[in-house]
Scaffold this motif. Structure first.
Motif, PDB file in Angstrom:
ATOM      1  N   VAL A  57      -5.042   9.259  -9.965  1.00 39.94           N
ATOM      2  CA  VAL A  57      -4.033   8.676  -9.092  1.00 39.94           C
ATOM      3  C   VAL A  57      -4.558   7.334  -8.613  1.00 39.94           C
ATOM      4  N   LEU A  91       0.448  15.174  -3.806  1.00 41.11           N
ATOM      5  CA  LEU A  91      -0.787  14.888  -4.548  1.00 41.11           C
ATOM      6  C   LEU A  91      -1.978  15.643  -3.966  1.00 41.11           C
ATOM      7  N   TRP A 126      -9.084  10.211  -7.493  1.00 35.81           N
ATOM      8  CA  TRP A 126      -8.210   9.458  -6.599  1.00 35.81           C
ATOM      9  C   TRP A 126      -8.813   8.064  -6.440  1.00 35.81           C
TER      10      TRP A 126
END
Length: 116
Positions: free
Chosen positions: A61, A75, A88
């Protein structure tokens, strides 16, 4: 171009394709925005990885600090799943602000600002 009936639905075709990639030994990383298309790709990859013994699924992400709160919550739920290895990434870069000529960009995750 004439249509052909492939005798397979889109879901099964996508699952077969991803399973084939896993079986061939490829590393698959799902790039997720947290939207519905990314959610489908993530779930397909989880199913395919589970079927081929390749769990956990890598998901990446790119956080630009401007997502809707519900997107962050989704998420975070995905990241907490044992079938997922979440990466992330923090953007920390300027983003164009085409609506303000005096300040034509804003800095994402500005290190000079209080995070709160």
């Amino acid at each position: 171009m004439p249509r052909r009936n492939l005798d397979i639905d889109v879901f099964s075709a996508a699952l077969d394709r991803i399973e084939g990639l896993y079986k061939a030994g490829h590393r698959i990383v799902v790039s997720s925005s947290g939207g519905k298309d990314s959610a489908v790709c993530t779930e397909l990859a989880i199913l395919a990885a589970s079927n081929t013994g390749r769990l956990p699924v890598e998901v990446v992400v790119r956080d630009e600090e401007v997502m809707f709160p519900g997107t962050y919550e989704y998420l975070e739920r995905i990241a907490a799943r044992p079938e997922v290895e979440m990466h992330w990434l923090i953007a920390n870069q300027p983003v164009m602000n085409v609506f303000n000529r005096e300040c034509p960009y804003f800095w994402v995750f500005d290190p000079d600002l209080d995070p709160d």
